[in-house]
Design an enzyme around this catalytic site. Structure first.
Site, PDB file in Angstrom:
ATOM      1  N   HIS A   1      38.153  48.313  46.941  1.00  0.00           N
ATOM      2  CA  HIS A   1      37.540  47.607  45.812  1.00  0.00           C
ATOM      3  C   HIS A   1      38.580  46.776  45.064  1.00  0.00           C
ATOM      4  O   HIS A   1      38.340  45.599  44.752  1.00  0.00           O
ATOM      5  CB  HIS A   1      36.895  48.634  44.871  1.00  0.00           C
ATOM      6  CG  HIS A   1      36.380  48.050  43.598  1.00  0.00           C
ATOM      7  ND1 HIS A   1      35.071  47.661  43.428  1.00  0.00           N
ATOM      8  CD2 HIS A   1      36.997  47.777  42.412  1.00  0.00           C
ATOM      9  CE1 HIS A   1      34.897  47.177  42.205  1.00  0.00           C
ATOM     10  NE2 HIS A   1      36.059  47.247  41.569  1.00  0.00           N
ATOM     11  N   GLU A   2      39.732  47.370  44.784  1.00  0.00           N
ATOM     12  CA  GLU A   2      40.764  46.655  44.021  1.00  0.00           C
ATOM     13  C   GLU A   2      41.372  45.508  44.835  1.00  0.00           C
ATOM     14  O   GLU A   2      41.643  44.434  44.300  1.00  0.00           O
ATOM     15  CB  GLU A   2      41.847  47.634  43.566  1.00  0.00           C
ATOM     16  CG  GLU A   2      41.348  48.728  42.634  1.00  0.00           C
ATOM     17  CD  GLU A   2      40.638  48.187  41.394  1.00  0.00           C
ATOM     18  OE1 GLU A   2      41.032  47.109  40.903  1.00  0.00           O
ATOM     19  OE2 GLU A   2      39.691  48.838  40.915  1.00  0.00           O
TER      20      GLU A   2
ATOM     21  N   HIS B   1      39.158  42.468  44.683  1.00  0.00           N
ATOM     22  CA  HIS B   1      39.346  41.636  43.485  1.00  0.00           C
ATOM     23  C   HIS B   1      40.445  40.603  43.718  1.00  0.00           C
ATOM     24  O   HIS B   1      40.319  39.442  43.326  1.00  0.00           O
ATOM     25  CB  HIS B   1      39.715  42.508  42.287  1.00  0.00           C
ATOM     26  CG  HIS B   1      38.559  43.155  41.603  1.00  0.00           C
ATOM     27  ND1 HIS B   1      37.442  42.461  41.185  1.00  0.00           N
ATOM     28  CD2 HIS B   1      38.352  44.467  41.232  1.00  0.00           C
ATOM     29  CE1 HIS B   1      36.602  43.293  40.591  1.00  0.00           C
ATOM     30  NE2 HIS B   1      37.116  44.516  40.624  1.00  0.00           N
TER      31      HIS B   1
ATOM     32  N   GLU C   1      32.419  42.698  39.863  1.00  0.00           N
ATOM     33  CA  GLU C   1      32.484  44.107  40.257  1.00  0.00           C
ATOM     34  C   GLU C   1      31.595  44.377  41.473  1.00  0.00           C
ATOM     35  O   GLU C   1      31.983  45.115  42.386  1.00  0.00           O
ATOM     36  CB  GLU C   1      32.071  45.002  39.093  1.00  0.00           C
ATOM     37  CG  GLU C   1      33.048  45.025  37.941  1.00  0.00           C
ATOM     38  CD  GLU C   1      34.437  45.480  38.347  1.00  0.00           C
ATOM     39  OE1 GLU C   1      34.543  46.451  39.122  1.00  0.00           O
ATOM     40  OE2 GLU C   1      35.416  44.855  37.907  1.00  0.00           O
TER      41      GLU C   1
END
Length: 273
Positions: free
Chosen positions: A144-145, A148, A202
């Protein structure tokens, strides 16, 4: 100020903002189909330079307190998972393997992890220890990070805020709104554009993250288990319209759908691995 006037001012604001931004496609869609066009007013080079400086400062401060990679086994575990995920980044952007990736573990009770522009990753020991996190769940967090960073969401937010601030100042001055009126426009901007855009970021990171995990041989369904586990830690969520993150129930529902979509990639990676 009436709704009609606010709406008219935001049309002016959006026109100013969009006209000054460069349209870019930071990533390929991947199996999850994240293909939203982005608009940038801040350069990637500026963001990466700033991120490198901030990252170095964070590491230096942790080093002074003997809180940088203090548990070697923990660091090796995080580094191994990160390396597996990083090798899958070309599925979304070919240049990512050439980034100067860094991975470090910070000793802190905070349940947190992040990835700065250009691939500067930090995982907090509290995330690992308090959640008793599995490798699959840790891959979900880091995926997920990393997503980004691949999508350059921080650059997009900086661009949006820069242009919105400029547009609001111009419109407020032309309309003679004064300080109170300008502040009202700033709050309205957050509610109508800023927070929804953050929630969209997100969601994109969730979807790309489960695909990165699946391609790297980690069970993408672990992202669902992770959010369920985090929900058991308690804490009230703010209303959806006031939050930069999607509500937990919405997030779990979306992750369930996209984890299922990338299951064939996971099965293929298991056979290959």
């Amino acid at each position: 100020m009436t709704y009609v006037l606010y709406r008219g001012l935001f049309v002016v604001l959006l026109t100013l903002s969009l006209g000054a931004c460069q349209t870019v496609q930071t990533t390929q869609g991947g199996a999850v189909g994240v293909d939203r066009v982005q608009r940038m007013a801040v350069s990637a080079e500026a963001m990466e330079h700033s991120a490198s400086k901030q990252y170095a400062q964070v590491l230096a401060e942790a080093q002074k307190k003997d809180k940088l990679n203090s548990d070697i086994a923990q660091y090796e575990r995080v580094k191994t998972i990160a390396d597996h995920l990083i090798r899958q980044t070309p599925a979304f952007r070919k240049d990512a393997l050439g980034w100067k990736w860094e991975v470090n573990v910070l000793t802190s009770g905070e349940v947190n992890a992040w990835c700065m522009p250009g691939g500067k990753i930090a995982v907090y020991s509290g995330l690992i220890e308090k959640l008793k996190i599995t490798d699959d769940e840790l891959a979900a967090v880091m995926g997920h990070e990393i997503a980004h960073a691949l999508r350059e969401h921080s650059r997009e937010r900086a661009s949006e805020q820069t242009m919105a601030g400029l547009g609001i100042s111009i419109v407020a001055a032309v309309a003679g709104l004064g300080q109170i009126g300008q502040k009202g426009m700033e709050y309205a901007y957050q509610g109508l554009l800023g927070l929804p855009n953050s929630r969209a970021h997100e969601t994109e990171a969730d979807r790309i993250g489960v695909e990165l995990a699946a391609r790297a041989g980690y069970d993408p369904r672990a992202a669902i288990r992770l959010w369920q586990k985090m929900g058991q830690t308690g804490g009230n969520e703010p209303p959806k319209f006031m939050s930069t993150h999607p509500p937990r129930a919405d997030r779990v529902k979306d992750l369930t759908k996209y984890a299922e979509r990338v299951m064939p990639l996971y099965e293929k990676a298991k056979v290959r691995g």
